[in-house]
Design a protein around this motif. Structure first.
Motif, PDB file in Angstrom:
ATOM      1  N   GLY A  18       0.805  -1.226   0.000  1.00 10.07           N
ATOM      2  CA  GLY A  18       0.000   0.000   0.000  1.00 10.07           C
ATOM      3  C   GLY A  18       0.832   1.267   0.000  1.00 10.07           C
TER       4      GLY A  18
ATOM      5  N   GLY B  75     -12.974  -5.373   4.665  1.00  7.68           N
ATOM      6  CA  GLY B  75     -13.185  -3.939   4.415  1.00  7.68           C
ATOM      7  C   GLY B  75     -14.642  -3.511   4.383  1.00  7.68           C
TER       8      GLY B  75
ATOM      9  N   TYR C  99     -15.739  -0.715   6.815  1.00  8.47           N
ATOM     10  CA  TYR C  99     -15.237   0.622   6.483  1.00  8.47           C
ATOM     11  C   TYR C  99     -15.931   1.177   5.239  1.00  8.47           C
TER      12      TYR C  99
ATOM     13  N   PHE D 275     -14.680   4.667   2.414  1.00 10.92           N
ATOM     14  CA  PHE D 275     -14.217   4.407   1.050  1.00 10.92           C
ATOM     15  C   PHE D 275     -15.389   4.413   0.077  1.00 10.92           C
TER      16      PHE D 275
ATOM     17  N   GLY E 174     -11.763  -0.381  -2.867  1.00  7.22           N
ATOM     18  CA  GLY E 174     -10.847   0.543  -2.187  1.00  7.22           C
ATOM     19  C   GLY E 174     -10.702   0.181  -0.719  1.00  7.22           C
TER      20      GLY E 174
ATOM     21  N   GLU F 194      -8.588  -2.974  -0.524  1.00  2.30           N
ATOM     22  CA  GLU F 194      -7.170  -2.684  -0.785  1.00  2.30           C
ATOM     23  C   GLU F 194      -6.521  -2.073   0.460  1.00  2.30           C
ATOM     24  N   THR F 195      -7.281  -1.229   1.136  1.00  5.04           N
ATOM     25  CA  THR F 195      -6.728  -0.551   2.312  1.00  5.04           C
ATOM     26  C   THR F 195      -6.510  -1.520   3.467  1.00  5.04           C
TER      27      THR F 195
ATOM     28  N   MET G 103      -2.979  -2.931   5.415  1.00  6.29           N
ATOM     29  CA  MET G 103      -2.802  -2.482   6.797  1.00  6.29           C
ATOM     30  C   MET G 103      -1.800  -3.401   7.526  1.00  6.29           C
TER      31      MET G 103
ATOM     32  N   SER H   8      -3.568   5.071   7.196  1.00  3.84           N
ATOM     33  CA  SER H   8      -4.700   5.109   6.265  1.00  3.84           C
ATOM     34  C   SER H   8      -5.945   5.718   6.905  1.00  3.84           C
TER      35      SER H   8
END
Lengths: 278, 225
Positions: free
Chosen positions: A9, B86, B89, B95, B100, B103-104, B108, B162
């Motif tokens: 990332g 995810g 979130y 997001f 997205g 991916e985050t 992490m 993030s």
């Protein structure tokens, strides 16, 4: 020893700034560092490796890129298994890999391509990685990298145990040997092994019987059995088969226990067990 | 090892509000320092704040961690599926897309090892060797810490975060795994539930770096006042 640092990332050039800081503060400068990067973030890593005297190797995996920095000039452990009989090479490699720290690599060479292919299967089955495989002149080789065995998700049953059922006994020396050679190979691949001796198979476990069996290429059968038991295998002798032959617990070699049909059925019914019959 | 002097000097040189916090991830119950009791149920960021501002010391197993996301990334219990993929979130609006969010959370920092508990204490009284020291600081104090961390070897700092799972993933796990400091701007949970103030940021620092940082801060004090 290799240190793995996830930098997923983080985009270029920040990934290389992080890598520079990590390498700068390593406890052991002779340590190999593997950075897990998002694709494209390897930009700048070559400069970091060069600055600190490391050799950089970039490889792509499914969802990430690995930048492996190894101190330039450091050597990898190597072993040549040319001429060894199956499953000897698999056992040798498995035993060495078991002693290596995660991330460390081992180069295995052999004149036999089949032997290298067999070792590759064993390495991957044990959870480690084959990072390179090929030929160099007359010799075939692979480079294995020790990895942590990943736990399977709850939805998937991990078949990481092997049940070997043996019903032939020392009357069939080839099958008798196969039982314990396969057991050793499975152990070297990180599998949990159970051997169930039934019918004539229990004769192998009677004290003194296996000592008279010797394959020209391998150690005596009783020694092989002992190695497998000391390696952590559970060996059962079928109680009913033993009774038929006048064998009691006191007659059995150390490490072999009598067990009933229920134990056998339970072992057979366990989906985590891969079953092999001899 | 005692960090009493180091902690006192850090507090004085930086003018910190509260204490730097020693955090350790204990592999087993035996790995918890003697005399440390379980803390009341709360969140990792609150345990850090309690050690920092109230001088509280203790340990938290999975049962005491109310924020399962924080515990999960530190290897204390599993990371709940709705956080790992995810979806939470995404639903919370962090997001625009599920991709997205995934991916985050995939990127992490997460512990690859399993732990029994997290242990907390103000650094000056910690009766254990910390894995990481968490400092809640103003941006100016963070600037000094950054300059101090570069003083010996130079270079640049790369901090990454993030905006989710900050004091757990960014200030603890990332720092332990990498062996270098990381700064994070907190997350909704740490700001709302644990009282990280508007004008505060959070840094995780490897304990081995503290002596060099203190030494540099003393030089800065002498030169810059």
């Amino acid at each position: 020893m290799a240190k793995t640092v996830s930098a997923l990332g983080i985009k270029a050039p920040n990934a290389s700034i992080l890598a520079d800081n990590v390498v700068k503060h390593l406890d052991d400068p002779a340590e190999t560092v593997v950075f897990l990067l998002s694709p494209g973030a390897e930009e700048g890593m070559e400069a970091v490796a060069g600055k600190h005297g490391y050799t950089l190797e970039i490889t792509s995996a499914e969802n990430h890129t690995e930048a492996r920095m190894t101190p330039t000039g450091s050597t990898m452990e190597e072993i040549d298994v040319s001429g060894d009989f199956c499953p000897g090479p698999v056992i040798t490699v498995g035993t060495i890999l078991a002693t290596l720290p995660v991330g460390e690599r081992l180069k295995v060479t052999s004149t036999s391509a089949d032997s290298i292919a067999d070792i590759a299967a064993a390495v991957e089955s044990s959870g480690s990685k084959v990072v390179k495989q090929g030929a160099d002149g007359e010799k075939h080789y692979l480079i294995a990298e020790k990895a942590e065995k990943q736990e399977s998700s709850q939805a998937v049953v991990a078949r990481d145990r092997v049940l070997i059922a043996q019903s032939n006994g020392i009357g069939n020396a080839e099958r008798a040997y196969a039982t314990f050679l396969f057991a050793k190979a499975a152990q070297s691949m990180g599998k949990e092994v159970t051997v169930f001796l039934l019918m004539d198979g229990v004769s192998m476990a009677r004290q003194g019987n296996a000592a008279v069996v010797k394959h020209p290429a391998f150690d005596r059968l009783d020694h092989l059995m002992d190695e497998v038991i000391r390696g952590g295998a559970t060996v059962y002798a079928c109680e009913m088969s033993a009774k038929f032959r006048g064998i009691g617990q006191a007659d059995l070699v150390d490490g072999v226990r009598l067990a009933g049909a229920a134990t056998y059925i339970q072992l057979l019914s366990d989906p985590a067990n891969a079953v092999v019959n001899f | 090892m005692s960090y009493e002097t180091t902690a006192t000097e850090l507090i004085e040189l930086l003018g910190l509000k509260g204490s730097p916090v020693a955090v350790k991830l204990a592999k087993t119950a035996d790995d918890v320092p003697a005399g440390y009791a379980k803390v009341e149920k709360s969140r990792h960021c609150q345990f850090v704040q309690d050690a920092r501002l109230k001088g509280a010391a203790g340990y938290a197993t999975a049962d005491e961690h109310q924020c399962k996301g924080g515990a999960g990334v530190m290897g204390i219990g599993p990371l709940p599926e709705h956080l790992a993929n995810g979806s939470t979130y995404h639903k919370l609006g962090n997001f625009k897309t599920a991709e997205g969010a995934l991916e985050t959370v995939a990127a992490m920092p997460k512990s690859t090892e399993k732990f029994y508990a997290s242990v907390y204490a103000p650094l000056e009284t910690a009766a254990f060797e910390p894995d990481v020291v968490v400092i809640v600081a103003t941006p100016r104090q963070a600037l000094r810490l950054t300059q101090a961390s570069l003083h010996a070897h130079g270079g640049r700092v790369s901090s990454d975060y993030s905006g989710i799972q900050s004091i757990c993933a960014d200030a603890v796990v990332a720092v332990i795994q990498r062996g270098v400091p990381n700064m994070t701007l907190g997350c909704n949970g740490s700001r709302k539930n644990s009282g990280i103030a508007e004008d505060e940021v959070i840094l995780g620092i490897p304990p081995a770096h503290l002596d060099g940082i203190v030494e540099a801060l003393k030089i800065f004090k002498e030169k810059w006042g």
